[in-house]
Design a protein around this motif. Sequence first.
Motif, PDB file in Angstrom:
ATOM      1  N   MET A 138       0.866  -1.176   0.000  1.00  0.00           N
ATOM      2  CA  MET A 138       0.000   0.000   0.000  1.00  0.00           C
ATOM      3  C   MET A 138       0.905   1.229   0.000  1.00  0.00           C
ATOM      4  O   MET A 138       2.038   1.179   0.460  1.00  0.00           O
ATOM      5  N   THR A 139       0.403   2.338  -0.526  1.00  0.00           N
ATOM      6  CA  THR A 139       1.185   3.558  -0.580  1.00  0.00           C
ATOM      7  C   THR A 139       0.559   4.627   0.295  1.00  0.00           C
ATOM      8  O   THR A 139      -0.666   4.744   0.373  1.00  0.00           O
ATOM      9  N   GLN A 140       1.423   5.404   0.924  1.00  0.00           N
ATOM     10  CA  GLN A 140       0.942   6.527   1.731  1.00  0.00           C
ATOM     11  C   GLN A 140       0.680   7.671   0.769  1.00  0.00           C
ATOM     12  O   GLN A 140       1.559   8.087   0.024  1.00  0.00           O
ATOM     13  N   GLU A 141      -0.533   8.170   0.781  1.00  0.00           N
ATOM     14  CA  GLU A 141      -0.903   9.226  -0.145  1.00  0.00           C
ATOM     15  C   GLU A 141      -0.709  10.596   0.481  1.00  0.00           C
ATOM     16  O   GLU A 141      -0.364  10.716   1.648  1.00  0.00           O
ATOM     17  N   HIS A 142      -0.988  11.609  -0.267  1.00  0.00           N
ATOM     18  CA  HIS A 142      -0.704  12.973   0.140  1.00  0.00           C
ATOM     19  C   HIS A 142      -1.865  13.662   0.858  1.00  0.00           C
ATOM     20  O   HIS A 142      -1.774  14.835   1.188  1.00  0.00           O
ATOM     21  N   TYR A 143      -2.925  12.948   1.130  1.00  0.00           N
ATOM     22  CA  TYR A 143      -4.075  13.540   1.795  1.00  0.00           C
ATOM     23  C   TYR A 143      -3.912  13.508   3.314  1.00  0.00           C
ATOM     24  O   TYR A 143      -3.423  12.542   3.877  1.00  0.00           O
ATOM     25  N   ALA A 144      -4.374  14.547   3.953  1.00  0.00           N
ATOM     26  CA  ALA A 144      -4.499  14.561   5.410  1.00  0.00           C
ATOM     27  C   ALA A 144      -5.988  14.426   5.712  1.00  0.00           C
ATOM     28  O   ALA A 144      -6.831  14.878   4.941  1.00  0.00           O
ATOM     29  N   MET A 145      -6.301  13.803   6.800  1.00  0.00           N
ATOM     30  CA  MET A 145      -7.701  13.591   7.147  1.00  0.00           C
ATOM     31  C   MET A 145      -8.126  14.603   8.210  1.00  0.00           C
ATOM     32  O   MET A 145      -7.400  14.830   9.165  1.00  0.00           O
ATOM     33  N   TYR A 146      -9.282  15.186   8.019  1.00  0.00           N
ATOM     34  CA  TYR A 146      -9.885  16.088   8.988  1.00  0.00           C
ATOM     35  C   TYR A 146     -11.241  15.519   9.347  1.00  0.00           C
ATOM     36  O   TYR A 146     -11.845  14.791   8.557  1.00  0.00           O
ATOM     37  N   GLU A 147     -11.713  15.872  10.520  1.00  0.00           N
ATOM     38  CA  GLU A 147     -13.045  15.393  10.897  1.00  0.00           C
ATOM     39  C   GLU A 147     -13.698  16.333  11.883  1.00  0.00           C
ATOM     40  O   GLU A 147     -13.042  17.149  12.540  1.00  0.00           O
ATOM     41  N   TRP A 148     -14.976  16.224  11.969  1.00  0.00           N
ATOM     42  CA  TRP A 148     -15.791  16.846  12.997  1.00  0.00           C
ATOM     43  C   TRP A 148     -16.782  15.786  13.412  1.00  0.00           C
ATOM     44  O   TRP A 148     -17.405  15.147  12.570  1.00  0.00           O
TER      45      TRP A 148
END
Length: 151
Positions: A138-148
């Motif tokens: 699997m590859t680490q992608e460039h997205y960061a995750m945000y949540e509420w």
Amino acid sequence: MKQLEIRRAEASEAGMIADFQQKMAWETEQLELREDVLAAGVQAVLADSNKGLYYVALQDGEIVASLMITDEWSDWRNGTVWWIQSVYVLPEYRGQGVFKRMYLHLKEYVMQSELRGLRLYVDKTNTAAQNVYDAIGMTQEHYAMYEWMKG
């Protein structure tokens, strides 16, 4: 490791899955989940595959790991991507390729279907899990995750 059986979870396994989720929440976030809410949430998934799917890994007939799959519609790919969530492997079975075998089982299913791929998220501090995901390709992608989250 002997032959590992990987299959969709059955309704009768809800208690074990909920127990795994309680342990995973504590282990990863020191979060103690409300047992009634967790049990109802697991039951809801097992009763309605539109909410998700649980898969389990069994060794000698005993559940040693579980994970949940949820769908994401990708307009970019005009298809569904499966998200792997709520991964838990019993401590005594870690480092033996249990998750890898579960992942390869899911990947083979995706390859033979109209599904577009597999994704997961991981806590930034969980380097052991990140090493496993890297090792299985699997590859680490460039997205960061945000949540509420409410509440």
